[in-house]
Design a protein around this motif. Structure first.
Motif, PDB file in Angstrom:
ATOM      1  N   LEU A  37       0.821  -1.203   0.000  1.00 38.63           N
ATOM      2  CA  LEU A  37       0.000   0.000   0.000  1.00 38.63           C
ATOM      3  C   LEU A  37       0.859   1.260   0.000  1.00 38.63           C
ATOM      4  CD1 LEU A  37      -2.807  -1.080   2.502  1.00 38.63           C
ATOM      5  CD2 LEU A  37      -2.969  -0.870   0.015  1.00 38.63           C
ATOM      6  N   VAL A  48      -4.290   6.105   3.869  1.00 40.67           N
ATOM      7  CA  VAL A  48      -5.073   5.350   2.900  1.00 40.67           C
ATOM      8  C   VAL A  48      -5.938   4.349   3.657  1.00 40.67           C
ATOM      9  CG1 VAL A  48      -3.270   3.593   2.572  1.00 40.67           C
ATOM     10  CG2 VAL A  48      -4.999   3.938   0.804  1.00 40.67           C
ATOM     11  N   THR A  49      -7.149   4.141   3.146  1.00 44.73           N
ATOM     12  CA  THR A  49      -8.072   3.152   3.701  1.00 44.73           C
ATOM     13  C   THR A  49      -8.435   2.182   2.590  1.00 44.73           C
ATOM     14  OG1 THR A  49      -8.996   4.744   5.272  1.00 44.73           O
ATOM     15  CG2 THR A  49     -10.295   2.772   4.825  1.00 44.73           C
ATOM     16  N   VAL A  50      -8.294   0.890   2.871  1.00 40.91           N
ATOM     17  CA  VAL A  50      -8.583  -0.141   1.881  1.00 40.91           C
ATOM     18  C   VAL A  50      -9.509  -1.177   2.505  1.00 40.91           C
ATOM     19  CG1 VAL A  50      -7.617  -1.891   0.342  1.00 40.91           C
ATOM     20  CG2 VAL A  50      -6.302   0.169   0.863  1.00 40.91           C
ATOM     21  N   GLU A  51     -10.560  -1.532   1.788  1.00 41.21           N
ATOM     22  CA  GLU A  51     -11.429  -2.609   2.240  1.00 41.21           C
ATOM     23  C   GLU A  51     -11.481  -3.692   1.178  1.00 41.21           C
ATOM     24  OE1 GLU A  51     -15.756  -3.624   4.228  1.00 41.21           O
ATOM     25  OE2 GLU A  51     -15.463  -1.666   3.288  1.00 41.21           O
ATOM     26  N   TYR A  52     -11.280  -4.922   1.624  1.00 42.80           N
ATOM     27  CA  TYR A  52     -11.372  -6.092   0.755  1.00 42.80           C
ATOM     28  C   TYR A  52     -12.574  -6.896   1.208  1.00 42.80           C
ATOM     29  CZ  TYR A  52     -10.041 -10.424  -1.641  1.00 42.80           C
ATOM     30  OH  TYR A  52     -10.021 -11.539  -2.442  1.00 42.80           O
ATOM     31  N   SER A  62     -11.875  -1.859  -2.469  1.00 45.75           N
ATOM     32  CA  SER A  62     -12.070  -0.411  -2.550  1.00 45.75           C
ATOM     33  C   SER A  62     -10.955   0.271  -1.783  1.00 45.75           C
ATOM     34  CB  SER A  62     -13.426  -0.004  -1.967  1.00 45.75           C
ATOM     35  OG  SER A  62     -14.487  -0.611  -2.670  1.00 45.75           O
ATOM     36  N   ALA A  63     -10.332   1.258  -2.400  1.00 40.98           N
ATOM     37  CA  ALA A  63      -9.235   1.978  -1.753  1.00 40.98           C
ATOM     38  C   ALA A  63      -9.415   3.469  -1.971  1.00 40.98           C
ATOM     39  CB  ALA A  63      -7.889   1.525  -2.311  1.00 40.98           C
ATOM     40  N   GLN A  64      -9.150   4.248  -0.926  1.00 37.87           N
ATOM     41  CA  GLN A  64      -9.232   5.693  -1.063  1.00 37.87           C
ATOM     42  C   GLN A  64      -8.191   6.377  -0.186  1.00 37.87           C
ATOM     43  OE1 GLN A  64     -12.610   4.221  -0.493  1.00 37.87           O
ATOM     44  NE2 GLN A  64     -11.785   3.644   1.494  1.00 37.87           N
ATOM     45  N   VAL A  77      -4.422   0.588  -6.334  1.00 40.73           N
ATOM     46  CA  VAL A  77      -3.395  -0.049  -5.517  1.00 40.73           C
ATOM     47  C   VAL A  77      -2.515  -0.959  -6.355  1.00 40.73           C
ATOM     48  CG1 VAL A  77      -4.837   0.056  -3.468  1.00 40.73           C
ATOM     49  CG2 VAL A  77      -4.910  -1.977  -4.908  1.00 40.73           C
ATOM     50  N   ARG A 106      -6.241   0.332   7.456  1.00 43.84           N
ATOM     51  CA  ARG A 106      -5.989   1.769   7.488  1.00 43.84           C
ATOM     52  C   ARG A 106      -4.501   1.981   7.740  1.00 43.84           C
ATOM     53  NH1 ARG A 106      -8.156   4.757  11.360  1.00 43.84           N
ATOM     54  NH2 ARG A 106      -8.813   6.485  10.036  1.00 43.84           N
TER      55      ARG A 106
END
Length: 285
Positions: A37, A48-52, A62-64, A77, A106
């Motif tokens: 990341l 950065v916040t990433v959800e799998y 989703s990554a933002q 990513v 996170r």
């Protein structure tokens, strides 16, 4: 942004049996994710916040990036990030309990991170998985009956999760002044959380406003509304006190908002009607 998992990557990996990762191996993969990341982040950004999300062979990522002012922008990513999440999910399987179906990672520069796993509540899907994916999940990662949530069984006759209600304050002290004992939010995240709270549909509203319990001398400006996102219900006062006084919502609601990527999902009419029934006491939960 949303990315599908690699097509060649099913729920099982031929070289690793399900549940094969011990705590040390899990931590190594989590750190590998963090490094991947960091490679994805522009140098000018710090969080950065990433959800799998995954069931069976259906997966989403989703990554933002989170800006200092609380705004978010999608992030593309590194290509190995979805695979690392899939390996971690496969390796963390527990006999009779299954494995997690969503993970929220996170990361803050230079090396601060947190990761939360959830195998009970239905993820906030961008594209709902087909019934075959739910069946494949239970086949690949068997659970005992007590550990299978209704949504994973494909039960559409009831809401996927129980509606929970967030209180504005925790208690009232001996002087009648409300207070809370909750983790504080960073300024930029507080804005993002408040925006989420305000953006969720209003299901009940009064024409008037309530007095500010933390500043009685202020004009009455506390909204007498109730919002829902289909999972939680909260008074409009929750957002008001967060913006006006920095009072954070209950921790579990904040975690739910983080897991959603600070995006309010679509709330159908049935969910809105259920929220009204809970608020008015017609249905107790």
């Amino acid at each position: 942004m949303s990315q599908p998992g690699p097509p060649e990557q099913g729920p099982h990996r031929p070289d690793e049996p399900a549940g094969a990762l011990d705590q040390t191996a899990q931590q190594t993969l989590i750190q590998d994710l963090g490094r991947a990341l960091l490679r994805s982040m522009p140098l000018s950004w710090r969080e950065v916040t990433v959800e799998y999300r995954a069931v069976g062979e259906h997966s989403e990522l989703s990554a933002q990036l989170l800006a200092p002012n609380g705004t978010t922008i999608p992030l593309a990513v590194a290509a190995d990030v979805p695979e690392l999440f899939a390996r971690l999910r496969h390796g963390m399987y527990q006999v009779d309990r299954g494995t997690w179906t969503s993970a929220l990672y996170r990361l803050q520069r230079p090396s601060s991170y947190s990761v939360d796993f959830d195998g009970d509540h239905e993820p906030v899907w961008r594209t709902p998985p087909p019934a075959a994916a739910l069946a494949a999940e239970l086949s690949a990662y068997p659970r005992t009956e007590a550990n299978i949530p209704g949504w994973l069984e494909g039960d559409t006759s009831a809401p996927a999760t129980e509606l929970r209600t967030a209180e504005v304050f925790d208690a009232v002290d001996e002087h009648g002044r409300p207070h809370v004992e909750r983790p504080a939010l960073a300024d930029e995240e507080a804005v993002a959380v408040a925006d989420y709270l305000d953006a969720a549909p209003v299901v009940l509203a009064a024409r008037s406003y309530d007095a500010d319990q933390l500043d009685p001398a202020a004009p009455s400006a506390v909204p007498l509304t109730f919002h829902t996102d289909g999972r939680w219900i909260w008074p409009g006062a929750v957002s008001y006190y967060l913006r006006a006084h920095g009072v954070p919502p209950v921790g579990e609601l904040v975690e739910h908002i983080r897991r959603s990527g600070f995006r309010v999902p679509e709330v159908d009419e049935r969910a809105r009607e259920l929220a009204v029934s809970v608020i008015t006491g017609e249905e107790r939960r």
